[in-house]
Design a protein around this motif. Sequence first.
Motif, short mmCIF file in Angstrom:
data_model
loop_
_atom_site.label_atom_id
_atom_site.label_comp_id
_atom_site.label_asym_id
_atom_site.label_seq_id
_atom_site.Cartn_x
_atom_site.Cartn_y
_atom_site.Cartn_z
N GLU A 29 0.78 -1.04 -0.02
CA GLU A 29 0.13 -0.58 -0.14
C GLU A 29 0.71 1.29 0.12
OE1 GLU A 29 -0.26 -2.25 2.34
OE2 GLU A 29 -1.89 -3.29 1.65
N ASP A 30 2.03 1.40 1.11
CA ASP A 30 2.97 2.37 0.80
C ASP A 30 3.59 2.58 -0.62
OD1 ASP A 30 2.61 2.79 3.41
OD2 ASP A 30 4.07 1.84 3.25
N LEU A 31 4.13 1.49 -1.05
CA LEU A 31 4.56 1.09 -2.40
C LEU A 31 3.70 2.41 -3.29
CD1 LEU A 31 6.76 0.31 -4.14
CD2 LEU A 31 5.52 -1.42 -4.62
N GLU A 32 2.51 1.49 -3.48
CA GLU A 32 1.44 2.12 -4.55
C GLU A 32 1.09 3.75 -3.89
OE1 GLU A 32 -1.71 -0.34 -4.20
OE2 GLU A 32 -0.81 -1.79 -5.47
N GLN A 33 1.19 3.98 -3.36
CA GLN A 33 1.51 5.99 -2.87
C GLN A 33 2.29 6.84 -3.04
OE1 GLN A 33 -0.39 5.99 1.36
NE2 GLN A 33 -2.04 4.06 1.36
N GLY A 34 3.25 6.14 -2.77
CA GLY A 34 4.39 6.23 -3.31
C GLY A 34 5.68 6.77 -2.49
N ILE A 35 5.37 6.43 -1.57
CA ILE A 35 6.12 6.39 -0.27
C ILE A 35 7.56 5.85 -1.00
CG2 ILE A 35 6.43 6.17 1.90
CD1 ILE A 35 3.24 6.31 2.69
N PHE A 36 7.40 4.82 -1.01
CA PHE A 36 8.66 4.66 -1.94
C PHE A 36 8.95 4.47 -3.65
CE2 PHE A 36 11.76 1.23 -3.24
CZ PHE A 36 12.83 1.29 -2.28
N LEU A 76 2.38 -10.19 10.95
CA LEU A 76 0.89 -11.57 10.70
C LEU A 76 -0.17 -10.64 9.51
CD1 LEU A 76 1.32 -12.34 14.37
CD2 LEU A 76 2.55 -13.09 12.03
N GLN A 77 -0.18 -9.49 9.36
CA GLN A 77 -1.59 -8.66 8.53
C GLN A 77 -1.23 -8.72 7.37
OE1 GLN A 77 -3.49 -6.71 11.17
NE2 GLN A 77 -4.39 -8.93 12.77
N SER A 124 5.39 -11.08 0.68
CA SER A 124 4.53 -11.87 1.70
C SER A 124 2.96 -11.33 1.55
CB SER A 124 5.37 -10.81 2.65
OG SER A 124 4.08 -10.89 4.19
N ASN A 125 2.30 -12.34 1.11
CA ASN A 125 1.06 -11.69 1.17
C ASN A 125 0.09 -11.75 2.35
OD1 ASN A 125 -1.02 -10.81 -0.11
ND2 ASN A 125 -2.07 -12.76 -0.71
N GLU A 126 -0.30 -11.53 2.65
CA GLU A 126 -1.35 -11.29 4.18
C GLU A 126 -0.59 -11.81 5.28
OE1 GLU A 126 -5.40 -12.77 2.68
OE2 GLU A 126 -5.42 -10.90 1.92
N GLY A 127 1.04 -11.83 5.66
CA GLY A 127 1.52 -12.49 6.58
C GLY A 127 1.93 -13.59 6.35
N LYS A 128 2.16 -13.95 4.88
CA LYS A 128 2.66 -15.09 4.90
C LYS A 128 3.14 -15.08 3.80
CE LYS A 128 -1.95 -17.63 6.78
NZ LYS A 128 -2.14 -16.74 7.31
N MET A 129 4.37 -15.93 3.72
CA MET A 129 4.95 -16.45 2.85
C MET A 129 4.30 -16.73 1.17
SD MET A 129 8.28 -15.90 3.03
CE MET A 129 8.96 -15.77 1.79
N ILE A 130 4.29 -15.99 0.05
CA ILE A 130 3.41 -16.18 -1.06
C ILE A 130 3.92 -18.15 -1.61
CG2 ILE A 130 3.72 -16.32 -3.47
CD1 ILE A 130 4.22 -13.12 -3.30
N TYR A 131 5.47 -18.28 -1.48
CA TYR A 131 4.98 -19.97 -1.85
C TYR A 131 6.00 -20.38 -0.57
CZ TYR A 131 4.49 -18.00 -6.32
OH TYR A 131 4.20 -17.20 -7.17
N LYS A 132 5.76 -21.18 0.50
CA LYS A 132 6.18 -22.37 1.47
C LYS A 132 7.50 -22.66 0.53
CE LYS A 132 1.68 -24.03 2.44
NZ LYS A 132 1.46 -24.15 3.16
#
Length: 160
Positions: A29-36, A76-77, A124-132
């Motif tokens: 969300e921060d990336l999309e708002q241009g913070i980075f 975690l979220q 990380s997506n919603e606190g979990k690794m994207i792929y195990k």
Amino acid sequence: MIQIEGNSKFNITLDATTWIFDDRKVKIEDLEQGIFNGERPIEFENNVAWNRAILEGATMPPTLNSETTYKKRSFLQESFVINAMPFIKNSEPNENATKVVLKNDKESIDIPIEQWPYLFFHFSNEGKMIYKDGKIDAFTYDQENGYQNKFSYVAEIEVV
């Protein structure tokens, strides 16, 4: 584990499972708002607890435990990405390097040198690794063009 190898002085092994503790990670969300924008250096403010200890003395302010709990909960979220540029720089690409090639079992995509500062690894997506198995997704992102060069399940990175 993912290797950066090829036309560089060093092969680098990336372990995406450790990036959740890396101060260079950014919420999507921060990336999309241009913070980075491109490569962000680690700034003094990023170490809030350390700053507080210096500025307020070694006593624990009454809100510090709540803030620490909040930060742990966000791990975690939230969904996080990390800029690829520091890792590419650490491999010390040779002067004639012109691109990185992201590969998985089926296909590959070229990222030209001028887009390296805008290459991000989504781990990380919603606190979990994207792929195990620790693989990641990648994309380039800037405010002007948005998301581009989306690539799933990066297993290898080659500097060419």
